[in-house]
Design an enzyme around this catalytic site. Sequence first.
Site, short mmCIF file in Angstrom:
data_model
loop_
_atom_site.label_atom_id
_atom_site.label_comp_id
_atom_site.label_asym_id
_atom_site.label_seq_id
_atom_site.Cartn_x
_atom_site.Cartn_y
_atom_site.Cartn_z
N CYS A 1 0.87 -1.21 0.27
CA CYS A 1 -0.07 -0.03 0.03
C CYS A 1 0.93 1.06 -0.02
O CYS A 1 0.48 2.20 -0.91
CB CYS A 1 -1.03 -0.01 1.23
SG CYS A 1 -0.32 -0.57 2.72
N HIS B 1 -2.98 6.06 4.61
CA HIS B 1 -1.55 6.21 4.86
C HIS B 1 -1.21 7.76 4.31
O HIS B 1 -1.61 8.02 3.37
CB HIS B 1 -0.64 5.30 4.14
CG HIS B 1 -0.96 3.65 4.54
ND1 HIS B 1 -1.71 3.38 5.81
CD2 HIS B 1 -0.23 2.53 4.30
CE1 HIS B 1 -1.62 2.01 6.05
NE2 HIS B 1 -0.96 1.58 4.79
N1 LIG Z 1 -4.95 -3.78 4.69
C1 LIG Z 1 -4.14 -3.03 3.80
O1 LIG Z 1 -4.11 -1.84 3.90
C2 LIG Z 1 -3.38 -3.93 2.52
C3 LIG Z 1 -2.84 -3.10 1.74
C4 LIG Z 1 -2.19 -3.77 0.58
C5 LIG Z 1 -2.11 -5.06 0.76
N2 LIG Z 1 -2.69 -5.73 1.65
C6 LIG Z 1 -2.55 -7.25 1.82
O2 LIG Z 1 -3.83 -7.67 1.38
C7 LIG Z 1 -4.06 -9.12 2.10
C8 LIG Z 1 -5.38 -9.00 2.91
O3 LIG Z 1 -5.08 -8.07 3.87
P1 LIG Z 1 -6.32 -7.65 4.64
O4 LIG Z 1 -5.98 -6.33 5.14
O5 LIG Z 1 -7.90 -7.49 4.13
O6 LIG Z 1 -6.54 -8.56 5.96
P2 LIG Z 1 -7.78 -9.01 6.74
O7 LIG Z 1 -8.52 -8.11 7.07
O8 LIG Z 1 -7.11 -9.59 7.95
O9 LIG Z 1 -8.43 -10.09 5.98
C9 LIG Z 1 -7.78 -11.59 5.64
C10 LIG Z 1 -8.61 -12.34 4.82
O10 LIG Z 1 -8.19 -13.81 4.75
C11 LIG Z 1 -8.99 -14.70 5.07
N3 LIG Z 1 -8.41 -15.86 5.78
C12 LIG Z 1 -7.59 -15.94 6.81
N4 LIG Z 1 -7.29 -17.01 7.02
C13 LIG Z 1 -7.74 -17.92 6.24
C14 LIG Z 1 -7.81 -19.09 6.00
N5 LIG Z 1 -7.17 -20.06 6.72
N6 LIG Z 1 -8.50 -19.55 4.88
C15 LIG Z 1 -9.09 -18.75 3.86
N7 LIG Z 1 -9.21 -17.71 4.15
C16 LIG Z 1 -8.44 -17.07 5.30
C17 LIG Z 1 -10.19 -14.05 6.04
O11 LIG Z 1 -11.30 -14.60 6.32
P3 LIG Z 1 -12.02 -14.83 7.41
O12 LIG Z 1 -12.71 -13.32 7.91
O13 LIG Z 1 -13.14 -15.87 7.47
O14 LIG Z 1 -11.16 -14.92 8.76
C18 LIG Z 1 -10.12 -12.64 5.53
O15 LIG Z 1 -11.04 -12.59 4.44
C19 LIG Z 1 -2.64 -9.39 2.58
O16 LIG Z 1 -1.66 -10.07 2.11
C20 LIG Z 1 -2.27 -7.99 3.13
O17 LIG Z 1 -0.96 -7.83 3.37
C21 LIG Z 1 -3.33 -5.10 2.74
#
Ligand SMILES: NC(=O)c1ccc[n+]([C@@H]2O[C@H](COP(=O)([O-])OP(=O)(O)OC[C@H]3O[C@@H](n4cnc5c(N)ncnc54)[C@H](OP(=O)(O)O)[C@@H]3O)[C@@H](O)[C@H]2O)c1
Length: 330
Positions: free
Chosen positions: A129, A242
């Site tokens: 990000c 950010h």
């Molecule tokens: N947040 C940011 O600003 C941002 C920016 C750029 C990139 N990213 C990247 O994008 C990705 C997602 O980030 P996020 O912020 O959206 O994370 P998050 O809010 O923690 O969401 C994680 C997702 O993964 C799923 N998940 C977790 N364990 C799982 C499993 N064992 N099997 C299947 N699904 C599973 C969760 O499902 P449940 O809800 O069912 O647990 C949820 O849908 C990461 O790689 C992160 O580094 C994030």
Amino acid sequence: MKKNAVLAIAGATGLVGNEMISILNESKMQFGQVRLLASENSKGEIYSVCGEEVAVEVLDEMSFDGVDYALFATDAELSKQYVPVAVKAGAVAIDNSSHFRMQEGIPLVVPEVNPDSIGDNKIIANPNCSTIQLVPVLHAIRSVSSLKRVVVSTYQSVSGAGKGGLDELWEQTRDILNMKEVKSEAFAHQIAFNCIPQIDVILEDGYSKEEYKIINESRKILSLPELAITATAVRVPVLHAHAESVNIELHDEVSLEDLCSVLLDAPGIELHADHSDYPMQISSASDDMIHVGRIRRDRSLKCGFDLWIVADNIRKGAALNAVQILERLA
Ligand SMILES: NC(=O)c1ccc[n+]([C@@H]2O[C@H](COP(=O)([O-])OP(=O)(O)OC[C@H]3O[C@@H](n4cnc5c(N)ncnc54)[C@H](OP(=O)(O)O)[C@@H]3O)[C@@H](O)[C@H]2O)c1
């Protein structure tokens, strides 16, 4: 796009996955079917997506059968495991995790900067990000002069750490105001009423992994492997968006007017040229733009500028960038 294309969103219930659903609902893209995939915890949750009510399914080895496009909003371990499964099933995968970003042969794409690198690759990586909001600005500026050195300091919101990060700031704030003991799980230290100069793990040379993501990903996207760039990444007690303080040294003399003019014309960037109209995290969350303000000459350099860059990390910093790549594929 193929008629009746099937789209899967892995990690659909997380912050980035949810934002992807919102953006798809606002877009004109049509799919024959959308599959929402997450963990057992979310099985059966219903989301309205592209005009249909869709129940969340558990991500597994069969999830991608018949899928044409797969958006991954999962962590690096899950992406490592399931992106190859999606590709083997015939899908093109766009991955938000860090797992594939620096792998040779895998394009790392910000559509405003390097859309042509998408090509006919089956895996396309979405950058970090903090990188996504930085590189379009550097790309615009290099049209008036090549870059000599870039120094970035980030002020990153807790939502950058996913749902767990958001919850932790709320819980700690509530506990402190109720004079209760504070627990830290998502972050290494208390984040409420504090700034933490560590995002991801700190490596032996003292840089954090997040700082190397900004450095190495920017070099890859801009095709400037030798770019002199350094970063300090700081987590701040802000919910969304950010901010980055960026100092840029250029090889050529460029006027402030010329710099503002290229930023004004750059796609995806909103220029805040008026010094008192600076962008902030609370005013830049939930929109698509990369906001650039506080632009001024750095008087310590022959040709340098200071800028303040703000963008919504979940939207432009992740979900929107991925959907823009999907639109290009389509
Ligand atoms: N947040 C940011 O600003 C941002 C920016 C750029 C990139 N990213 C990247 O994008 C990705 C997602 O980030 P996020 O912020 O959206 O994370 P998050 O809010 O923690 O969401 C994680 C997702 O993964 C799923 N998940 C977790 N364990 C799982 C499993 N064992 N099997 C299947 N699904 C599973 C969760 O499902 P449940 O809800 O069912 O647990 C949820 O849908 C990461 O790689 C992160 O580094 C994030």
